[in-house]
Design a protein around this motif. Structure first.
Motif, PDB file in Angstrom:
ATOM      1  N   SER A  59       0.843  -1.189  -0.025  1.00 10.94           N
ATOM      2  CA  SER A  59       0.040  -0.014   0.051  1.00 10.94           C
ATOM      3  C   SER A  59       0.882   1.389   0.006  1.00 10.94           C
ATOM      4  O   SER A  59       0.539   2.137  -0.770  1.00 10.94           O
ATOM      5  N   ILE A  60       1.843   1.273   0.724  1.00 11.99           N
ATOM      6  CA  ILE A  60       2.758   2.643   0.760  1.00 11.99           C
ATOM      7  C   ILE A  60       3.491   2.531  -0.397  1.00 11.99           C
ATOM      8  O   ILE A  60       3.757   3.626  -1.143  1.00 11.99           O
ATOM      9  N   LEU A  61       3.864   1.618  -1.072  1.00 14.01           N
ATOM     10  CA  LEU A  61       4.784   1.698  -2.485  1.00 14.01           C
ATOM     11  C   LEU A  61       3.778   2.066  -3.432  1.00 14.01           C
ATOM     12  O   LEU A  61       3.895   3.008  -4.266  1.00 14.01           O
ATOM     13  N   ALA A  62       2.502   1.585  -3.588  1.00 18.40           N
ATOM     14  CA  ALA A  62       1.411   2.037  -4.401  1.00 18.40           C
ATOM     15  C   ALA A  62       1.346   3.452  -4.202  1.00 18.40           C
ATOM     16  O   ALA A  62       1.164   4.246  -5.350  1.00 18.40           O
ATOM     17  N   THR A  63       1.211   4.044  -3.179  1.00 16.57           N
ATOM     18  CA  THR A  63       0.877   5.468  -2.822  1.00 16.57           C
ATOM     19  C   THR A  63       1.809   6.250  -3.252  1.00 16.57           C
ATOM     20  O   THR A  63       1.486   7.322  -3.902  1.00 16.57           O
TER      21      THR A  63
ATOM     22  N   TYR B 152       3.166   9.748  -9.804  1.00 19.48           N
ATOM     23  CA  TYR B 152       2.632   9.953 -11.205  1.00 19.48           C
ATOM     24  C   TYR B 152       1.529  11.237 -11.316  1.00 19.48           C
ATOM     25  O   TYR B 152       1.725  12.062 -12.238  1.00 19.48           O
ATOM     26  N   ILE B 153       0.959  11.342 -10.259  1.00 15.96           N
ATOM     27  CA  ILE B 153       0.305  12.512 -10.284  1.00 15.96           C
ATOM     28  C   ILE B 153       0.936  13.983 -10.105  1.00 15.96           C
ATOM     29  O   ILE B 153       0.461  14.868 -10.853  1.00 15.96           O
ATOM     30  N   ASN B 154       1.979  13.977  -9.394  1.00 12.58           N
ATOM     31  CA  ASN B 154       2.588  15.297  -9.541  1.00 12.58           C
ATOM     32  C   ASN B 154       3.344  15.511 -10.965  1.00 12.58           C
ATOM     33  O   ASN B 154       3.633  16.614 -11.086  1.00 12.58           O
ATOM     34  N   LYS B 155       3.562  14.381 -11.571  1.00 12.22           N
ATOM     35  CA  LYS B 155       4.229  14.705 -13.008  1.00 12.22           C
ATOM     36  C   LYS B 155       3.012  15.249 -13.874  1.00 12.22           C
ATOM     37  O   LYS B 155       3.545  15.885 -14.716  1.00 12.22           O
ATOM     38  N   GLU B 156       1.718  14.728 -13.710  1.00 12.47           N
ATOM     39  CA  GLU B 156       0.771  15.343 -14.516  1.00 12.47           C
ATOM     40  C   GLU B 156       0.532  16.627 -14.137  1.00 12.47           C
ATOM     41  O   GLU B 156       0.360  17.543 -15.179  1.00 12.47           O
ATOM     42  N   LYS B 157       0.705  17.289 -12.964  1.00 10.81           N
ATOM     43  CA  LYS B 157       0.506  18.426 -12.582  1.00 10.81           C
ATOM     44  C   LYS B 157       1.435  19.780 -13.228  1.00 10.81           C
ATOM     45  O   LYS B 157       1.211  20.734 -13.271  1.00 10.81           O
TER      46      LYS B 157
END
Length: 90
Positions: free
Chosen positions: A74-78, A84-89
């Motif tokens: 779970s930690i790794l997935a987070t 990924y989200i920060n790259k999209e921003k």
């Protein structure tokens, strides 16, 4: 296992659809008592099962390993999703 998840999802969807119905809310108030009774009965069943009680040490180790790997996953997935989200921003 898929049946259990499907039943759970159906229950969630039905709960969302019927949350505004007055009678359903009164029914939901009694659910916590039902959950407590089910937890008690589960504990009683485990305590009465000699096979489970005799294998508590090995079951505990297995449960610890499973919990550790589940938490690590779970930690790794987070971490991966956040990257990924920060790259999209940007």
């Amino acid at each position: 296992m898929i049946e259990i998840i499907a039943i759970l999802v159906c229950g969630v969807l039905l709960g969302r659809l019927l949350c505004s119905v007055k009678g359903v809310r009164k029914f939901a108030e009694g659910m916590s008592y039902t959950v407590w009774i089910l937890i008690f009965v589960l504990g009683y069943s485990v305590g009465a099962d000699s096979y489970v009680m005799n294998n508590i040490p090995s079951l505990g180790v297995d449960a610890l390993i499973l919990a550790a790997f589940s938490t690590a996953g779970s930690i790794l997935a987070t971490i991966l999703v956040r990257r990924y989200i920060n790259k999209e921003k940007k």
